[in-house]
Design an enzyme around this catalytic site. Structure first.
Site, PDB file in Angstrom:
ATOM      1  N   ASP A  23      38.792  28.305  50.233  1.00 26.38           N
ATOM      2  CA  ASP A  23      39.375  28.629  51.547  1.00 26.38           C
ATOM      3  C   ASP A  23      39.615  27.381  52.404  1.00 26.38           C
ATOM      4  O   ASP A  23      39.505  27.430  53.623  1.00 26.38           O
ATOM      5  CB  ASP A  23      38.485  29.624  52.318  1.00 26.38           C
ATOM      6  N   LYS A  26      44.403  25.649  50.953  1.00 24.50           N
ATOM      7  CA  LYS A  26      45.204  25.079  49.855  1.00 24.50           C
ATOM      8  C   LYS A  26      46.618  25.644  49.842  1.00 24.50           C
ATOM      9  O   LYS A  26      47.564  24.950  49.501  1.00 24.50           O
ATOM     10  CB  LYS A  26      44.532  25.373  48.501  1.00 24.50           C
ATOM     11  N   GLY A  50      42.957  33.957  47.132  1.00 22.32           N
ATOM     12  CA  GLY A  50      43.936  34.417  48.105  1.00 22.32           C
ATOM     13  C   GLY A  50      44.523  33.206  48.799  1.00 22.32           C
ATOM     14  O   GLY A  50      43.868  32.595  49.621  1.00 22.32           O
ATOM     15  N   HIS A  51      45.724  32.825  48.392  1.00 20.87           N
ATOM     16  CA  HIS A  51      46.361  31.645  48.993  1.00 20.87           C
ATOM     17  C   HIS A  51      47.384  32.099  50.037  1.00 20.87           C
ATOM     18  O   HIS A  51      48.354  32.764  49.715  1.00 20.87           O
ATOM     19  CB  HIS A  51      47.028  30.788  47.915  1.00 20.87           C
ATOM     20  N   GLN A 233      39.780  28.779  44.415  1.00 18.11           N
ATOM     21  CA  GLN A 233      38.380  28.607  44.858  1.00 18.11           C
ATOM     22  C   GLN A 233      38.130  27.130  45.210  1.00 18.11           C
ATOM     23  O   GLN A 233      39.050  26.472  45.667  1.00 18.11           O
ATOM     24  CB  GLN A 233      37.397  29.114  43.787  1.00 18.11           C
TER      25      GLN A 233
HETATM   26  P1  IMP Z   1      33.801  36.080  42.079  1.00 13.07           P
HETATM   27  O1  IMP Z   1      34.726  34.940  41.837  1.00 13.07           O
HETATM   28  O2  IMP Z   1      34.500  37.309  42.612  1.00 13.07           O
HETATM   29  O3  IMP Z   1      32.928  36.374  40.904  1.00 13.07           O
HETATM   30  O4  IMP Z   1      32.795  35.655  43.267  1.00 13.07           O
HETATM   31  C1  IMP Z   1      31.824  34.624  43.102  1.00 13.07           C
HETATM   32  C2  IMP Z   1      31.678  33.804  44.377  1.00 13.07           C
HETATM   33  O5  IMP Z   1      32.872  33.074  44.593  1.00 13.07           O
HETATM   34  C3  IMP Z   1      31.447  34.641  45.630  1.00 13.07           C
HETATM   35  O6  IMP Z   1      30.628  33.903  46.517  1.00 13.07           O
HETATM   36  C4  IMP Z   1      32.844  34.751  46.233  1.00 13.07           C
HETATM   37  O7  IMP Z   1      32.813  34.980  47.619  1.00 13.07           O
HETATM   38  C5  IMP Z   1      33.388  33.383  45.897  1.00 13.07           C
HETATM   39  N1  IMP Z   1      34.846  33.343  45.807  1.00 13.07           N
HETATM   40  C6  IMP Z   1      35.628  33.813  44.799  1.00 13.07           C
HETATM   41  N2  IMP Z   1      36.919  33.571  45.056  1.00 13.07           N
HETATM   42  C7  IMP Z   1      36.950  32.920  46.219  1.00 13.07           C
HETATM   43  C8  IMP Z   1      38.023  32.342  46.985  1.00 13.07           C
HETATM   44  O8  IMP Z   1      39.203  32.398  46.625  1.00 13.07           O
HETATM   45  N3  IMP Z   1      37.649  31.720  48.154  1.00 13.07           N
HETATM   46  C9  IMP Z   1      36.357  31.619  48.538  1.00 13.07           C
HETATM   47  N4  IMP Z   1      35.344  32.126  47.856  1.00 13.07           N
HETATM   48  C10 IMP Z   1      35.639  32.767  46.702  1.00 13.07           C
END
Ligand code: IMP
Length: 434
Positions: A23, A26, A50-51, A233
């Site tokens: 977040d 990007k 989510g971009h 991420q």
């Molecule tokens: P998962 O990727 O859904 O398995 O989540 C694992 C961890 O990564 C959690 O803390 C989510 O909140 C975090 N996370 C996954 N995708 C994003 C992203 O695009 N931005 C920020 N945090 C993310």
């Protein structure tokens, strides 16, 4: 010995990564950099990302499709390191088409990318709800899908086109998953037949996009096209380098571009890091510089710090130079882009974390021992704020002096160049660091 890395005529490769916990903003940076490339590639993660890209009055949130799709003529690639929920992908394609975005053969999907099935999402959700020590995942099935990939039980996009094979694999997998769902979680299982019927339809919808994307990208490079790899991420959510176990299940760091898209390390010309002027994270896990309640509320509101995929409130904190300096090393970052500087505009004073104190000793890096980040105490230096709106400023030299000093100190602490500074959502709210 002549071993020049870049052959004349070969296109350029840029890898862009989030240098914190995701977040970082990007989407906007990718959108700016896309002007100079022909291909934009996702190499890891899935629709947990989510971009957000703001173009004029329109705001687009992209979860699986590379942001390049918003630029006419750019080829967008979903590499094999990505995990694909076909329904989510088809919905995203339809939504973009309904907003007038034309695809015209511009979306390419690797046949080797692994597929997310409903049982992955269900298991993700149940583990979050029923297990102690939750991660705070997005519940999109990401972890269970990557787990199947690594344990060699996964089903890939190309498998969807071989009906016999798909049927067999699904039956095998669903037998196992249903045993877990029914016995461990006391939840109804899934029907292999129903999922088969559903996914065969998705396969038909996606077929036109599927190809050998590794070959496509390497050919493109040979033919002089340039490529931007968009990391999803962030570095500290990387399954190897992140704050394990509070991480995602892929390699969100720059090396992931090689393993997740089939481009060799020697082809990468530059790595750029996107860095927020403060720090945020979503979900559980340690966060040494996290704000107290009052400041949290203020910055969260000003920065619009709510997840673009799940809508969850993001946790906010001071800029942590230890994290970002480590990120520069791990990713081999050449330059950074600082985002959301304007969010700090109203603060009286601003802190930067320069080290961690743990059991009496000072640390400039993050050892892997459990509990370190939870128990360490951030060492701060305090800087005067600038108390002036920066969101309309377009030149670095016109930023308030204290804002320039803050950026200069950040640059010094992280040990790498800043190239751009973002002071708002739109493309024009971006200034070149001088
Ligand atoms: P998962 O990727 O859904 O398995 O989540 C694992 C961890 O990564 C959690 O803390 C989510 O909140 C975090 N996370 C996954 N995708 C994003 C992203 O695009 N931005 C920020 N945090 C993310």
């Amino acid at each position: 010995m002549n071993c020049d890395r870049r052959k004349p005529g070969r296109g350029e490769v840029t890898v862009l990564v989030g240098a914190q916990w995701g977040d970082e903003g990007k989407g906007k940076v990718i959108d700016i950099l896309t002007e100079d490339v022909q291909y934009v590639v996702r190499y890891q993660g899935g629709n947990n990302a989510g971009h957000t890209v703001v173009i004029g009055d329109d705001s687009y949130v992209l979860h699986l499709i590379p942001s390049g799709i918003l630029h006419e003529g750019k080829i967008c690639v979903i590499g094999h390191g990505v995990v694909i929920d076909p329904k989510a992908l088809i919905d995203e394609i339809e939504l973009l088409k309904s907003k007038g975005i034309s695809f015209d053969g511009r979306l390419k999907i690797s046949g080797k990318a692994h597929v997310i099935f409903p049982y992955h999402c269900k298991l993700d959700e149940l583990r979050e709800v029923k297990k102690k020590g939750r991660i705070g995942t997005t519940k999109k099935g990401i972890g269970p899908c990557y787990a199947d990939k690594v344990s060699r039980a996964g089903i890939r996009i190309a498998d969807l086109f071989d009906r016999e094979y798909l049927k067999k694999r699904l039956e095998l997998n669903i037998d196992e998953k249903n045993a877990i769902l029914r016995n461990l979680y006391k939840t109804p299982g899934f029907s292999a037949g129903e999922i088969f019927q559903e996914y065969v339809k998705y396969a038909d919808r996606l077929k036109e996009h599927v190809c050998d994307t590794t070959l496509l990208l390497n050919e493109a490079l040979r033919n002089g096209s340039s490529i931007l790899f968009e990391g999803a991420q962030g570095t500290f959510l990387d399954v190897d380098y992140g704050t394990y176990p509070f991480v995602t299940s892929s390699n969100a760091t720059a090396g992931g571009a090689c393993t997740g898209a089939g481009i060799g390390p020697s082809r990468i010309d530059r790595v750029l890091g996107v860095v927020k002027a403060y720090t945020t994270r979503v979900g559980e896990g340690p966060f040494p510089t996290e704000f107290g309640e009052t400041l949290m509320e203020k910055i969260r509101t000003k920065g619009g710090e709510f997840g673009s995929t799940t809508g969850r409130a993001r946790r906010c904190g001071w800029f942590d130079s230890v994290l970002v300096r480590n990120s520069v090393d791990i990713n081999g970052i050449d330059s950074v882009i600082i985002t959301k500087l304007d969010v700090l505009d109203e603060l009286e004073t601003i802190k930067i974390c320069t080290a961690y104190r743990y059991k009496g000793a000072l640390y400039q890096s993050i050892p892997g021992n459990p509990g370190f980040l939870e128990d360490c105490e951030p060492v701060y230096e305090e800087h005067p704020g600038w108390k002036k709106d920066t969101s309309e400023i377009t030149l670095h030299r016109e930023l308030p002096q204290n804002a320039r000093k803050y950026l200069a100190r950040v640059k010094e602490l992280i040990g790498t160049d800043i190239i751009l500074v973002s002071v708002g959502k739109s493309r024009k709210q971006t200034l070149v660091y001088e």
